[in-house]
Structure formats: structure tokens, C-alpha cells
Design a protein around this motif. Structure first.
Motif, PDB file in Angstrom:
ATOM      1  N   ALA A  45       0.835  -1.205   0.000  1.00  0.00           N
ATOM      2  CA  ALA A  45       0.000   0.000   0.000  1.00  0.00           C
ATOM      3  C   ALA A  45       0.870   1.256   0.000  1.00  0.00           C
ATOM      4  CB  ALA A  45      -0.930  -0.005   1.206  1.00  0.00           C
ATOM      5  N   ARG A  46       1.932   1.275   0.807  1.00  0.00           N
ATOM      6  CA  ARG A  46       2.829   2.439   0.823  1.00  0.00           C
ATOM      7  C   ARG A  46       3.540   2.605  -0.517  1.00  0.00           C
ATOM      8  NH1 ARG A  46       3.781   1.014   6.436  1.00  0.00           N
ATOM      9  NH2 ARG A  46       5.417  -0.384   5.752  1.00  0.00           N
ATOM     10  N   ALA A  47       3.939   1.492  -1.119  1.00  0.00           N
ATOM     11  CA  ALA A  47       4.600   1.566  -2.426  1.00  0.00           C
ATOM     12  C   ALA A  47       3.640   2.115  -3.481  1.00  0.00           C
ATOM     13  CB  ALA A  47       5.112   0.189  -2.838  1.00  0.00           C
ATOM     14  N   LEU A  48       2.401   1.681  -3.440  1.00  0.00           N
ATOM     15  CA  LEU A  48       1.419   2.178  -4.396  1.00  0.00           C
ATOM     16  C   LEU A  48       1.128   3.664  -4.176  1.00  0.00           C
ATOM     17  CD1 LEU A  48      -1.076  -0.818  -4.630  1.00  0.00           C
ATOM     18  CD2 LEU A  48       0.525  -0.031  -6.360  1.00  0.00           C
ATOM     19  N   GLU A  49       1.084   4.104  -2.914  1.00  0.00           N
ATOM     20  CA  GLU A  49       0.877   5.522  -2.620  1.00  0.00           C
ATOM     21  C   GLU A  49       2.039   6.357  -3.153  1.00  0.00           C
ATOM     22  OE1 GLU A  49       0.378   5.718   1.590  1.00  0.00           O
ATOM     23  OE2 GLU A  49      -1.654   4.892   1.534  1.00  0.00           O
ATOM     24  N   THR A  50       3.261   5.869  -2.962  1.00  0.00           N
ATOM     25  CA  THR A  50       4.440   6.577  -3.470  1.00  0.00           C
ATOM     26  C   THR A  50       4.417   6.633  -4.991  1.00  0.00           C
ATOM     27  OG1 THR A  50       5.696   5.791  -1.576  1.00  0.00           O
ATOM     28  CG2 THR A  50       6.960   6.626  -3.431  1.00  0.00           C
ATOM     29  N   LEU A  51       4.054   5.526  -5.626  1.00  0.00           N
ATOM     30  CA  LEU A  51       3.960   5.487  -7.080  1.00  0.00           C
ATOM     31  C   LEU A  51       2.896   6.453  -7.588  1.00  0.00           C
ATOM     32  CD1 LEU A  51       4.990   4.092  -9.639  1.00  0.00           C
ATOM     33  CD2 LEU A  51       3.218   2.368  -9.304  1.00  0.00           C
ATOM     34  N   LEU A  52       1.772   6.508  -6.909  1.00  0.00           N
ATOM     35  CA  LEU A  52       0.705   7.426  -7.293  1.00  0.00           C
ATOM     36  C   LEU A  52       1.155   8.875  -7.147  1.00  0.00           C
ATOM     37  CD1 LEU A  52      -2.257   7.848  -8.116  1.00  0.00           C
ATOM     38  CD2 LEU A  52      -2.829   7.814  -5.688  1.00  0.00           C
ATOM     39  N   ALA A  53       1.857   9.181  -6.056  1.00  0.00           N
ATOM     40  CA  ALA A  53       2.349  10.552  -5.847  1.00  0.00           C
ATOM     41  C   ALA A  53       3.356  10.934  -6.927  1.00  0.00           C
ATOM     42  CB  ALA A  53       2.974  10.679  -4.462  1.00  0.00           C
ATOM     43  N   SER A  54       4.264  10.024  -7.280  1.00  0.00           N
ATOM     44  CA  SER A  54       5.255  10.338  -8.318  1.00  0.00           C
ATOM     45  C   SER A  54       4.579  10.488  -9.676  1.00  0.00           C
ATOM     46  CB  SER A  54       6.343   9.274  -8.364  1.00  0.00           C
ATOM     47  OG  SER A  54       5.807   8.044  -8.799  1.00  0.00           O
ATOM     48  N   ASP A  55       3.589   9.645  -9.974  1.00  0.00           N
ATOM     49  CA  ASP A  55       2.870   9.782 -11.244  1.00  0.00           C
ATOM     50  C   ASP A  55       2.126  11.115 -11.313  1.00  0.00           C
ATOM     51  OD1 ASP A  55       3.760   7.378 -12.159  1.00  0.00           O
ATOM     52  OD2 ASP A  55       1.881   6.289 -11.821  1.00  0.00           O
ATOM     53  N   THR A  56       1.545  11.534 -10.202  1.00  0.00           N
ATOM     54  CA  THR A  56       0.846  12.817 -10.156  1.00  0.00           C
ATOM     55  C   THR A  56       1.812  13.966 -10.388  1.00  0.00           C
ATOM     56  OG1 THR A  56      -0.740  11.869  -8.595  1.00  0.00           O
ATOM     57  CG2 THR A  56      -0.670  14.262  -8.762  1.00  0.00           C
ATOM     58  N   ALA A  57       2.994  13.900  -9.758  1.00  0.00           N
ATOM     59  CA  ALA A  57       3.994  14.953  -9.948  1.00  0.00           C
ATOM     60  C   ALA A  57       4.465  15.001 -11.396  1.00  0.00           C
ATOM     61  CB  ALA A  57       5.179  14.730  -9.008  1.00  0.00           C
ATOM     62  N   ILE A  58       4.675  13.851 -12.002  1.00  0.00           N
ATOM     63  CA  ILE A  58       5.102  13.793 -13.399  1.00  0.00           C
ATOM     64  C   ILE A  58       4.018  14.371 -14.310  1.00  0.00           C
ATOM     65  CG2 ILE A  58       5.592  12.212 -15.316  1.00  0.00           C
ATOM     66  CD1 ILE A  58       7.114  10.483 -13.289  1.00  0.00           C
ATOM     67  N   GLN A  59       2.765  14.037 -14.032  1.00  0.00           N
ATOM     68  CA  GLN A  59       1.679  14.578 -14.850  1.00  0.00           C
ATOM     69  C   GLN A  59       1.585  16.091 -14.715  1.00  0.00           C
ATOM     70  OE1 GLN A  59      -1.780  12.383 -13.626  1.00  0.00           O
ATOM     71  NE2 GLN A  59      -1.477  10.790 -15.158  1.00  0.00           N
ATOM     72  N   GLN A  60       1.800  16.621 -13.518  1.00  0.00           N
ATOM     73  CA  GLN A  60       1.770  18.071 -13.331  1.00  0.00           C
ATOM     74  C   GLN A  60       2.904  18.731 -14.106  1.00  0.00           C
ATOM     75  OE1 GLN A  60       1.929  18.446  -9.098  1.00  0.00           O
ATOM     76  NE2 GLN A  60      -0.289  18.243  -8.828  1.00  0.00           N
ATOM     77  N   GLN A  61       4.097  18.149 -14.040  1.00  0.00           N
ATOM     78  CA  GLN A  61       5.226  18.707 -14.785  1.00  0.00           C
ATOM     79  C   GLN A  61       4.978  18.622 -16.285  1.00  0.00           C
ATOM     80  OE1 GLN A  61       8.677  16.610 -13.437  1.00  0.00           O
ATOM     81  NE2 GLN A  61       8.850  17.798 -11.556  1.00  0.00           N
ATOM     82  N   LEU A  62       4.411  17.525 -16.724  1.00  0.00           N
ATOM     83  CA  LEU A  62       4.118  17.353 -18.139  1.00  0.00           C
ATOM     84  C   LEU A  62       3.090  18.374 -18.616  1.00  0.00           C
ATOM     85  CD1 LEU A  62       4.531  15.723 -20.729  1.00  0.00           C
ATOM     86  CD2 LEU A  62       2.711  14.200 -19.961  1.00  0.00           C
ATOM     87  N   SER A  63       2.052  18.609 -17.832  1.00  0.00           N
ATOM     88  CA  SER A  63       1.040  19.591 -18.241  1.00  0.00           C
ATOM     89  C   SER A  63       1.626  21.000 -18.239  1.00  0.00           C
ATOM     90  CB  SER A  63      -0.197  19.504 -17.346  1.00  0.00           C
ATOM     91  OG  SER A  63       0.131  19.817 -16.019  1.00  0.00           O
ATOM     92  N   ALA A  64       2.503  21.313 -17.273  1.00  0.00           N
ATOM     93  CA  ALA A  64       3.158  22.630 -17.267  1.00  0.00           C
ATOM     94  C   ALA A  64       4.059  22.771 -18.489  1.00  0.00           C
ATOM     95  CB  ALA A  64       3.951  22.821 -15.985  1.00  0.00           C
ATOM     96  N   HIS A  65       4.799  21.709 -18.808  1.00  0.00           N
ATOM     97  CA  HIS A  65       5.678  21.740 -19.982  1.00  0.00           C
ATOM     98  C   HIS A  65       4.848  21.875 -21.260  1.00  0.00           C
ATOM     99  CE1 HIS A  65       9.189  20.989 -22.401  1.00  0.00           C
ATOM    100  NE2 HIS A  65       8.537  20.034 -23.043  1.00  0.00           N
ATOM    101  N   ARG A  66       3.732  21.167 -21.327  1.00  0.00           N
ATOM    102  CA  ARG A  66       2.865  21.236 -22.499  1.00  0.00           C
ATOM    103  C   ARG A  66       2.307  22.653 -22.654  1.00  0.00           C
ATOM    104  NH1 ARG A  66      -1.040  16.971 -21.991  1.00  0.00           N
ATOM    105  NH2 ARG A  66       0.528  15.673 -22.963  1.00  0.00           N
ATOM    106  N   ALA A  67       1.934  23.292 -21.535  1.00  0.00           N
ATOM    107  CA  ALA A  67       1.416  24.657 -21.594  1.00  0.00           C
ATOM    108  C   ALA A  67       2.487  25.623 -22.110  1.00  0.00           C
ATOM    109  CB  ALA A  67       0.915  25.093 -20.221  1.00  0.00           C
TER     110      ALA A  67
END
Length: 165
Positions: A45-67
Motif C-alpha cells: 500500500a505504501r509503495a502504491l501511494e508513493t507510485l501514485l504521488a510520483s505519477d501525479t507529480a510527473i503529470q503536473q510537470q508534463l502539463s506545465a511543460h505542455r502549456a
């Protein structure tokens, strides 16, 4: 006649001990397996939470880069006519500052620096070029780059000019 009662009693006690040992051992093994599974699920569960947090951060960076990328795509490209018109006085004054025995092979502008690379027929033409570049309006001459004589007797040079405006 032999009395087997004490023997039966000892045998019965050893059987009870064996069965109790097996029962208690089974209960302990079941408890350890349960604890192990629970701690394993917690780690997952902790590993999945960490993976979800990193995926969210990557998506935010990607959307900022796309903008930023889309903003660059929408930005108007510089008009070549306007760029030429802005640079024409500097290029004309540079051409008039060049001695006849010196010529450029490369002209590179990376704001705020203009790098001139070329050949000069004589060392005196090279020094005349350096003196005329000092008087070039809108630019300040920096330290001279590498100067050496090639196999044909020409002097290669490199000057860096810094824009003042």
C-alpha cells in the motif's frame, strides 16, 4: 499380573504433550503468517501511494511543460524583414569597419554576444580589424579569441563583441 496403568498414564501424557505442541505450533504459525501478510500488504500500500504521488507529480510537470510548449507555438515568429531592418545598421557599420585584407567566415549571434570568425592576410590587417571593432557602435569588444596562421599563410581570428543595447 502386570499393572499397565502407570505406563498408560505416561503414554497418555506424552500424547497430550505432542498434540498440544502441534496445536500451539499451528496457532503460532498461523499468527506469524497473518502478521507477515498484513505487513506485506502495508508495504504494498505504501509503495502504491508513493507510485501514485510520483505519477501525479510527473503529470503536473508534463502539463506545465505542455502549456509552455503551446505558448511558444502560439507566440508570433519574428518577422525576417523586421530582423533584417533592425540588424542592417550594425551589419553595414561592421562591413565598413572590415579592412580589405580581412574577411569573415562565420558570424554568430547568441544574445548578447556576437562572435566573428574569419581570416586576415597579414598581421597588420588583423590589428586594424581589432582597432576598428573597438569603434563599432552598439558593441563592446571582448578579449580576442584564438589567432593562428594556417598552412596557406593566412591568419585565422575570432573576436567576441558584446551588445550594449
Amino acid at each position: 499380573m502386570t499393572n499397565f496403568l502407570p505406563w498408560r498414564h505416561l503414554r497418555q501424557q506424552s500424547c497430550w504433550r505432542l498434540w498440544m505442541l502441534l496445536f500451539v505450533g499451528s496457532v503460532l504459525i498461523a499468527l506469524m503468517a497473518t502478521y507477515s501478510l498484513r505487513s506485506g500488504y502495508g508495504l504494498k500500500a505504501r509503495a502504491l501511494e508513493t507510485l501514485l504521488a510520483s505519477d501525479t507529480a510527473i503529470q503536473q510537470q508534463l502539463s506545465a511543460h505542455r502549456a509552455r510548449w503551446q505558448a511558444r507555438q502560439v507566440a508570433p515568429s519574428p518577422n525576417p524583414q523586421r530582423v533584417l531592418r533592425d540588424w542592417q545598421p550594425a551589419l553595414v557599420s561592421l562591413a565598413s569597419a572590415m579592412p580589405e585584407q580581412a574577411w569573415l567566415t562565420q558570424l554568430r549571434y547568441q544574445p548578447p554576444r556576437l562572435t566573428l570568425t574569419g581570416f586576415a592576410a597579414t598581421p597588420s590587417a588583423l590589428s586594424a580589424l581589432a582597432e576598428s571593432l573597438k569603434l563599432l557602435p552598439g558593441f563592446m569588444i571582448g578579449p580576442a579569441g584564438e589567432m593562428q596562421q594556417d598552412t596557406q599563410g593566412r591568419w585565422t581570428f575570432s573576436f567576441t563583441l558584446t551588445s550594449q543595447g
